[in-house]
Design a protein around this motif. Structure first.
Motif, PDB file in Angstrom:
ATOM      1  N   MET A  72       0.854  -1.160   0.000  1.00 27.18           N
ATOM      2  CA  MET A  72       0.000   0.000   0.000  1.00 27.18           C
ATOM      3  C   MET A  72       0.900   1.223   0.000  1.00 27.18           C
ATOM      4  O   MET A  72       1.826   1.313   0.799  1.00 27.18           O
ATOM      5  CB  MET A  72      -0.883   0.001   1.246  1.00 27.18           C
ATOM      6  N   GLN A  73       0.657   2.136  -0.906  1.00 29.19           N
ATOM      7  CA  GLN A  73       1.440   3.360  -0.975  1.00 29.19           C
ATOM      8  C   GLN A  73       0.534   4.552  -0.703  1.00 29.19           C
ATOM      9  O   GLN A  73      -0.537   4.679  -1.293  1.00 29.19           O
ATOM     10  CB  GLN A  73       2.100   3.508  -2.341  1.00 29.19           C
ATOM     11  N   VAL A  74       0.975   5.399   0.213  1.00 28.01           N
ATOM     12  CA  VAL A  74       0.252   6.624   0.556  1.00 28.01           C
ATOM     13  C   VAL A  74       1.159   7.787   0.191  1.00 28.01           C
ATOM     14  O   VAL A  74       2.319   7.835   0.604  1.00 28.01           O
ATOM     15  CB  VAL A  74      -0.080   6.673   2.065  1.00 28.01           C
ATOM     16  N   VAL A  75       0.646   8.724  -0.613  1.00 31.14           N
ATOM     17  CA  VAL A  75       1.422   9.893  -1.001  1.00 31.14           C
ATOM     18  C   VAL A  75       0.578  11.130  -0.724  1.00 31.14           C
ATOM     19  O   VAL A  75      -0.586  11.200  -1.093  1.00 31.14           O
ATOM     20  CB  VAL A  75       1.794   9.854  -2.499  1.00 31.14           C
TER      21      VAL A  75
ATOM     22  N   ARG B 294       3.527  -0.999   3.962  1.00 33.55           N
ATOM     23  CA  ARG B 294       3.088   0.381   3.848  1.00 33.55           C
ATOM     24  C   ARG B 294       4.280   1.258   3.475  1.00 33.55           C
ATOM     25  O   ARG B 294       5.345   1.132   4.042  1.00 33.55           O
ATOM     26  CB  ARG B 294       2.460   0.858   5.157  1.00 33.55           C
ATOM     27  N   ASP B 295       4.066   2.139   2.521  1.00 37.65           N
ATOM     28  CA  ASP B 295       5.075   3.104   2.081  1.00 37.65           C
ATOM     29  C   ASP B 295       4.404   4.463   2.089  1.00 37.65           C
ATOM     30  O   ASP B 295       3.452   4.699   1.334  1.00 37.65           O
ATOM     31  CB  ASP B 295       5.559   2.731   0.675  1.00 37.65           C
TER      32      ASP B 295
END
Length: 61
Positions: free
Chosen positions: A1-4, A51-52
């Motif tokens: 999962m990537q959050v930006v 998670r990133d």
């Protein structure tokens, strides 16, 4: 999962004013914070999801 999250977005939100009541401030979006609830974290851990999380400031772009 990537959050930006991008800071300086023209469609961004402003924090509640200093004279806002707690109830007013609580209903506003939180431009400088976020969290994952314990059930969400447990689910992500159980599915071995990585998670990133990244944040970028586009104010000088």
């Amino acid at each position: 999962m990537q959050v930006v999250r991008y800071f300086g977005d023209t469609d961004g939100v402003e924090a509640a004013s200093d004279d806002a009541t707690w109830e007013q401030a609580h209903k506003r979006p939180r431009p400088l914070g976020w969290h994952l609830s314990q059930p969400v974290l447990q689910f992500l851990a159980s599915t071995r999801t990585e998670r990133d999380v990244d944040e970028y400031d586009l104010g000088d772009a």
